[in-house]
Design an enzyme around this catalytic site. Sequence first.
Site, mmCIF file in Angstrom:
data_model
loop_
_atom_site.group_PDB
_atom_site.id
_atom_site.type_symbol
_atom_site.label_atom_id
_atom_site.label_comp_id
_atom_site.label_asym_id
_atom_site.label_seq_id
_atom_site.Cartn_x
_atom_site.Cartn_y
_atom_site.Cartn_z
ATOM 1 N N ARG A 1 -16.115 -10.235 26.539
ATOM 2 C CA ARG A 1 -15.772 -11.550 27.105
ATOM 3 C C ARG A 1 -15.626 -12.611 26.014
ATOM 4 O O ARG A 1 -14.654 -13.363 25.982
ATOM 5 C CB ARG A 1 -16.875 -12.004 28.068
ATOM 6 C CG ARG A 1 -16.912 -11.328 29.399
ATOM 7 C CD ARG A 1 -18.068 -11.915 30.183
ATOM 8 N NE ARG A 1 -18.284 -11.236 31.447
ATOM 9 C CZ ARG A 1 -19.331 -11.470 32.232
ATOM 10 N NH1 ARG A 1 -20.246 -12.351 31.873
ATOM 11 N NH2 ARG A 1 -19.472 -10.810 33.376
ATOM 12 N N THR B 1 -20.682 -8.616 27.440
ATOM 13 C CA THR B 1 -20.798 -9.953 26.847
ATOM 14 C C THR B 1 -19.925 -10.083 25.606
ATOM 15 O O THR B 1 -19.251 -11.097 25.406
ATOM 16 C CB THR B 1 -22.265 -10.224 26.439
ATOM 17 O OG1 THR B 1 -23.110 -9.847 27.513
ATOM 18 C CG2 THR B 1 -22.489 -11.669 26.103
ATOM 19 N N LEU C 1 -8.434 -8.442 0.628
ATOM 20 C CA LEU C 1 -8.119 -9.835 0.932
ATOM 21 C C LEU C 1 -8.561 -10.610 -0.299
ATOM 22 O O LEU C 1 -9.752 -10.670 -0.611
ATOM 23 C CB LEU C 1 -8.877 -10.322 2.165
ATOM 24 C CG LEU C 1 -8.640 -11.781 2.551
ATOM 25 C CD1 LEU C 1 -7.212 -11.979 3.040
ATOM 26 C CD2 LEU C 1 -9.619 -12.248 3.613
ATOM 27 N N ASN D 1 -17.519 -4.810 0.097
ATOM 28 C CA ASN D 1 -16.924 -5.814 0.963
ATOM 29 C C ASN D 1 -17.979 -6.901 1.129
ATOM 30 O O ASN D 1 -19.072 -6.629 1.597
ATOM 31 C CB ASN D 1 -16.569 -5.179 2.309
ATOM 32 C CG ASN D 1 -16.216 -6.190 3.388
ATOM 33 O OD1 ASN D 1 -16.461 -5.958 4.558
ATOM 34 N ND2 ASN D 1 -15.675 -7.317 3.017
ATOM 35 N N GLY D 2 -17.672 -8.107 0.709
ATOM 36 C CA GLY D 2 -18.652 -9.177 0.882
ATOM 37 C C GLY D 2 -18.547 -10.245 -0.179
ATOM 38 O O GLY D 2 -17.582 -10.299 -0.944
ATOM 39 N N CYS E 1 -12.901 -7.561 2.995
ATOM 40 C CA CYS E 1 -11.979 -6.496 2.605
ATOM 41 C C CYS E 1 -12.276 -5.269 3.455
ATOM 42 O O CYS E 1 -13.166 -5.293 4.307
ATOM 43 C CB CYS E 1 -12.146 -6.142 1.128
ATOM 44 S SG CYS E 1 -11.833 -7.524 0.018
#
Length: 561
Positions: A340, A337, A50, A75-76, A2
């Site tokens: 990419r 990194t 969510l 959130n979690g 969320c």
Amino acid sequence: MCGIWALFGSDDCLSVQCLSAMKIAHRGPDAFRFENVNGYTNCCFGFHRLAVVDPLFGMQPIRVRKYPYLWLCYNGEIYNHKALQQRFEFEYQTNVDGEIILHLYDKGGIEKTICMLDGVFAFILLDTANKKVFLGRDTYGVRPLFKAMTEDGFLAVCSEAKGLVSLKHSTTPFLKVEPFLPGHYEVLDLKPNGKVASVEMVKYHHCTDEPLHAIYDSVEKLFPGFDLETVKNNLRILFDNAIKKRLMTDRRIGCLLSGGLDSSLVAASLLKQLKEAQVQYPLQTFAIGMEDSPDLLAARKVANYIGSEHHEVLFNSEEGIQALDEVIFSLETYDITTVRASVGMYLISKYIRKNTDSVVIFSGEGSDELTQGYIYFHKAPSPEKAEEESERLLKELYLFDVLRADRTTAAHGLELRVPFLDHRFSSYYLSLPPDMRIPKNGIEKHLLRETFEDCNLLPKEILWRPKEAFSDGITSVKNSWFKILQDYVEHQVDDEMMSAASQKFPFNTPKTKEGYFYRQIFERHYPGRADWLTHYWMPKWINATDTSARTLTHYKSAAKA
């Protein structure tokens, strides 16, 4: 997954400030809410949801009748919430896993609460009775959290930095925004005027320590000792449990599958667990790449072997390059990194959201750091130095791989689950003797491969497939993704620009044209925020000029073999 957002002691109009919270709307496409705090006209919470568990009563901030003075925005996922509820006989008002935080806090305070949480989380807990605000984040920073705080006590907190950078405050034209450190909680005093004062910042857990919640775990008893068969058996028990506990959701589960060892182990174990749980839908697996991508071929082989409903996403270099701007905006970093590797993950997440109903997505993140999977570990001067490096990488995951995994999926309203970073599994792995964990016989992650060798989970050629970075594996060996990018930016950044790079970007000065190009995009979206990245990700113990594994001697010799 969320989006959380909160302000304490705002000088500016809250209805204007709340517009900033809409910048993280992607994290919660199902519902959103703004709520003022009773008695504090300059404090409020924002929440983008969510809906993964309890669709009826899962909105936040969570408030329950028993504790009318507590406000929780988090959130979690707390995987052990039911076990703790039963153990302490808490009376729940909702089916939301986060409600356990309120009950634990009332029972034993913040210190005992946060150590008991088995899961991934970032939270803001307000106690108006005791005039306290608490911030907390999980051990590895799997769930993101940013904060901004001024000297006069204005506090702003958000899941992503983009939700804070435009906030206004009377004492400063430029609000300093920084990541909240993983494995920590902070205690703040709430003043009558809504402002706060930091009391203490506490590191509550280190990745090498067995978590305190282990005493209430339902995992079968592990065998003592470090002989190889015992260790392998314990690792299998803990990995199975790491997958099993993460099945907690009311939404469909899917899995990213690159065809490498880590994602393949996750996919194979996940499918086995879903069958045992008698889940009625087939597991969807997702792979992405360009034509002739070794990842696509390997993932197809795994999917056929385990029997998943497999989806392949093809993209070309032009689509990848076009996505760079929105990828860097989502990531909030310019690390080479990370950028990419994020393009493929961003595009596949976009596909999943648009074309399927899978929302909870499993992935293999964290394994390379935990199990010493990077090619450069072959060059470690000693097992002890390799151990130190592994712990350093885990400590910095929130700046690199975990950041990438969260932002690229959250950008499309998906929730990522990463079993390799399970507290029990990772702390046990790190407790093993250093010489047990190093690469052996020229093969990295030897112990992990050996552990699952006789389980028939995967084809042998996949189980022993050499390391291939995600950003490399999505393209053919003849034309690597990093080479495609470098060829493109060669025409975007000239030598004159590079010669003035240190004047233009004195902090983390880019050394390559590719780095310069990403930094330009980042500065356009987040001017003056370069310090969010403390340093670039680079391999150790070798003379590397590029982070791609395909530039390393070990990879080249393995490719010829």
